[in-house]
Structure formats: structure tokens, C-alpha cells
Design an enzyme around this catalytic site. Structure first.
Site, PDB file in Angstrom:
ATOM      1  CD  GLU A  15      -2.851  -1.009   2.439  1.00 36.23           C
ATOM      2  OE1 GLU A  15      -4.038  -0.680   2.308  1.00 36.23           O
ATOM      3  OE2 GLU A  15      -2.307  -1.284   3.533  1.00 36.23           O
TER       4      GLU A  15
ATOM      5  CE1 TYR B  95     -20.565  24.741  -3.052  1.00 36.80           C
ATOM      6  CE2 TYR B  95     -21.498  24.646  -5.252  1.00 36.80           C
ATOM      7  CZ  TYR B  95     -21.633  24.921  -3.911  1.00 36.80           C
ATOM      8  OH  TYR B  95     -22.827  25.358  -3.431  1.00 36.80           O
TER       9      TYR B  95
ATOM     10  CB  ILE C  66      -7.502   6.379   6.103  1.00 32.98           C
ATOM     11  CG1 ILE C  66      -8.292   5.581   7.130  1.00 32.98           C
ATOM     12  CG2 ILE C  66      -7.123   5.523   4.926  1.00 32.98           C
ATOM     13  CD1 ILE C  66      -9.624   5.069   6.603  1.00 32.98           C
ATOM     14  CD  GLU C  67      -7.091   5.631  11.355  1.00 29.28           C
ATOM     15  OE1 GLU C  67      -7.718   4.666  11.816  1.00 29.28           O
ATOM     16  OE2 GLU C  67      -6.164   5.502  10.521  1.00 29.28           O
TER      17      GLU C  67
ATOM     18  CE  LYS D 102      -6.719   2.211   2.669  1.00 29.60           C
ATOM     19  NZ  LYS D 102      -5.527   1.555   3.266  1.00 29.60           N
TER      20      LYS D 102
END
Length: 126
Positions: free
Chosen positions: A21, A53, A72-73, A98
Site C-alpha cells: 500500500e 466548490y 487514513i486517520e 478506502k
């Protein structure tokens, strides 16, 4: 206080604990919920009075696409810290998903939500 939701911001990044990863990018999805005072925009109908946006999405995509974190935190916190530069309002809720985690016999999604009313200073060096 108004709330703007930007959902389905698809990005590609090297985020994960496993060695593969860290070198093979994978798809991530980011959803933002931003609380802002949009009364002027509702009265005057001018872009200057609201959130652009396009810029917000481009900023998030750039941060995620250039990230290289094990968790991912940490990525969610890095996105939250963009708020200091981007005028995203008083509160921000970020969900990083994910969708294809490389876990044997797991077809679900991994999601992390970061909801902050103020940035936790010193949590991450940018």
C-alpha cells in the site's frame, strides 16, 4: 449556520500500513461537510459570498493525490488542516473511505470520519 456537502471526491493515493500500500496507489473517496454562514450568498447570489466548490475539490484532490501516509486517520487530519488556509467555516466533517482495502476475504469498505470545530494544532506537521 448553513452546511455544504461535497461528496464522492475520488482520489488516488499511497495510503496504508501494508508495504504494497506504500508503493501502489489505490482509490480513495473523500466526503466533506462544511458549516458556513451563507446568508450573504442567499441574498446577493454572488460567488464571492459562498464557497467555491471547484477550488475546494481541487485543493482536496491535490492533498490526497500527493499524500503518503500509513493511516487514513492521518490523511483525514491532513485534509482537516487545509481548513486553516481555505476558509471552510467553523466546523468541518471529513470522511475518507478506502473502498478496496487489501484484506483477505473482506469485501467491505474502511471509513474514517474526522469532525472538528477547531484544528488540533501540533497534531501533524505539514
Amino acid at each position: 449556520m448553513d452546511c455544504i456537502k461535497l461528496t464522492g471526491i475520488r482520489c488516488c493515493s499511497c495510503v496504508g500500513y501494508l508495504p504494497k500500500e506504500q508503493v501502489l496507489a489505490q482509490w480513495l473517496e473523500v466526503n466533506l461537510r462544511l458549516w458556513l454562514d451563507l446568508a450573504p450568498a442567499s441574498q446577493r447570489d454572488r460567488l464571492e459570498d459562498t464557497l467555491d466548490y471547484r477550488n475546494t475539490i481541487a485543493t482536496v484532490k491535490h492533498r490526497v493525490n500527493t499524500a503518503n501516509f500509513a493511516l487514513i486517520e492521518r490523511l483525514a487530519e491532513a485534509i482537516a488542516r487545509l481548513r486553516r488556509r481555505a476558509e471552510w467555516g467553523k466546523q468541518v466533517k471529513i470522511r475518507v473511505t478506502k473502498p478496496y482495502a487489501p484484506i483477505l476475504d473482506f469485501g467491505g469498505k474502511i471509513k474514517h470520519e474526522n469532525h472538528s470545530t477547531q484544528i488540533r494544532l501540533g497534531a501533524i506537521a505539514m
